[in-house]
Design a protein around this motif. Structure first.
Motif, PDB file in Angstrom:
ATOM      1  N   LYS A  13       1.147  -1.417  -0.043  1.00  0.00           N
ATOM      2  CA  LYS A  13      -0.028   0.154   0.100  1.00  0.00           C
ATOM      3  C   LYS A  13       0.978   1.090   0.062  1.00  0.00           C
ATOM      4  N   GLY A  14       0.219   2.516  -0.153  1.00  0.00           N
ATOM      5  CA  GLY A  14       0.944   3.690  -0.066  1.00  0.00           C
ATOM      6  C   GLY A  14       1.392   3.974  -1.493  1.00  0.00           C
ATOM      7  N   CYS A  15       2.001   5.268  -1.558  1.00  0.00           N
ATOM      8  CA  CYS A  15       2.590   5.635  -2.888  1.00  0.00           C
ATOM      9  C   CYS A  15       4.096   5.148  -3.005  1.00  0.00           C
ATOM     10  N   GLU A  16       4.676   6.020  -4.238  1.00  0.00           N
ATOM     11  CA  GLU A  16       5.846   5.320  -4.437  1.00  0.00           C
ATOM     12  C   GLU A  16       6.962   5.803  -3.346  1.00  0.00           C
ATOM     13  N   LYS A  17       6.813   6.840  -2.670  1.00  0.00           N
ATOM     14  CA  LYS A  17       7.542   7.213  -1.456  1.00  0.00           C
ATOM     15  C   LYS A  17       7.866   5.949  -0.180  1.00  0.00           C
ATOM     16  N   CYS A  18       6.373   5.794   0.153  1.00  0.00           N
ATOM     17  CA  CYS A  18       6.506   5.124   1.198  1.00  0.00           C
ATOM     18  C   CYS A  18       6.401   3.655   1.084  1.00  0.00           C
ATOM     19  N   ARG A  19       6.151   3.227  -0.233  1.00  0.00           N
ATOM     20  CA  ARG A  19       6.289   1.815  -0.528  1.00  0.00           C
ATOM     21  C   ARG A  19       7.528   1.372  -0.257  1.00  0.00           C
ATOM     22  N   LYS A  35       1.810   9.056   9.478  1.00  0.00           N
ATOM     23  CA  LYS A  35       1.122   9.057   7.988  1.00  0.00           C
ATOM     24  C   LYS A  35       2.108   9.522   6.997  1.00  0.00           C
ATOM     25  N   CYS A  36       2.016   9.001   5.918  1.00  0.00           N
ATOM     26  CA  CYS A  36       3.125   9.645   5.037  1.00  0.00           C
ATOM     27  C   CYS A  36       2.647  10.749   4.322  1.00  0.00           C
ATOM     28  N   PRO A  37       3.359  11.945   4.482  1.00  0.00           N
ATOM     29  CA  PRO A  37       3.290  13.079   4.203  1.00  0.00           C
ATOM     30  C   PRO A  37       2.636  13.170   2.680  1.00  0.00           C
ATOM     31  N   TYR A  38       3.010  12.483   2.162  1.00  0.00           N
ATOM     32  CA  TYR A  38       2.825  12.305   0.580  1.00  0.00           C
ATOM     33  C   TYR A  38       1.271  11.795   0.041  1.00  0.00           C
ATOM     34  N   CYS A  39       1.016  10.817   0.848  1.00  0.00           N
ATOM     35  CA  CYS A  39      -0.416   9.926   0.485  1.00  0.00           C
ATOM     36  C   CYS A  39      -1.175  10.038   1.597  1.00  0.00           C
ATOM     37  N   GLY A  40      -0.791  10.227   2.800  1.00  0.00           N
ATOM     38  CA  GLY A  40      -1.504   9.714   4.051  1.00  0.00           C
ATOM     39  C   GLY A  40      -1.605   8.312   4.535  1.00  0.00           C
TER      40      GLY A  40
HETATM   41 ZN   LIG Z   1       2.992   7.740   0.585  1.00  0.00          ZN
END
Ligand SMILES: [Zn+2]
Length: 115
Positions: A13-19, A35-40
Motif C-alpha cells: 500500500k501507499g505511494c511511490e515514496k512510502c512503499r 502518516k505518509c506526508p505524500y499520500c496519507g
Molecule cells: Zn505515501
C-alpha cells in the motif's frame, strides 16, 4: 537535525515514496509521523539514519582489518602498513595507527624519516 526513515505499515500500500522507504528531517522534539506526508498512508519509523551510518562504518572497518591481516599473513608489510595508516587517518583510530607503525617497521622503513 537527525534524519528519520519511514516505511509503510501495510505492504504493497501507499505511494511511490512510502512503499519503498523515505527519509524525513525532523527536530528531535517533534512527534514521529504516523502518516505518509505524500499520500496519507499509515507509516512507521525505522532505525535512524545515524545508527545506520555507524553500522556501515563498522562493516568497512572489519573489511579493512581483514585486508590488513591478509597482507600481514603474506608478509606484505608495506601494503598492510599503508592501508592501516590511511584508514587510521580517516577514522582517527589510534590502535590501527600503532599497527601501521609496527608494519612499517617490519617492512624495513625508517620510522624517523616518516615523521
Ligand atoms: Zn505515501
Amino acid at each position: 537535525m537527525p534524519i528519520y526513515e519511514y516505511e509503510t505499515i501495510v505492504p504493497g500500500k501507499g505511494c511511490e515514496k512510502c512503499r519503498k522507504r523515505f527519509e524525513v528531517i525532523q527536530d528531535i522534539n517533534e512527534a514521529p509521523l504516523s502518516k505518509c506526508p505524500y499520500c496519507g498512508n499509515p507509516v512507521r519509523k525505522l532505525v535512524s539514519w545515524c545508527r545506520a551510518a555507524v553500522v556501515e562504518v563498522s562493516v568497512e572497518a572489519t573489511r579493512v582489518e581483514n585486508k590488513v591481516k591478509e597482507y600481514e599473513r603474506e608478509g606484505m608489510w608495506s601494503h598492510a602498513a599503508e592501508l592501516a595508516d590511511s584508514y587510521s587517518e580517516k577514522t582517527k583510530d589510534s590502535t590501527l595507527k600503532t599497527r601501521a607503525l609496527e608494519d612499517y617497521k617490519k617492512a624495513g622503513y625508517d620510522l624517523n624519516s616518516l615523521g
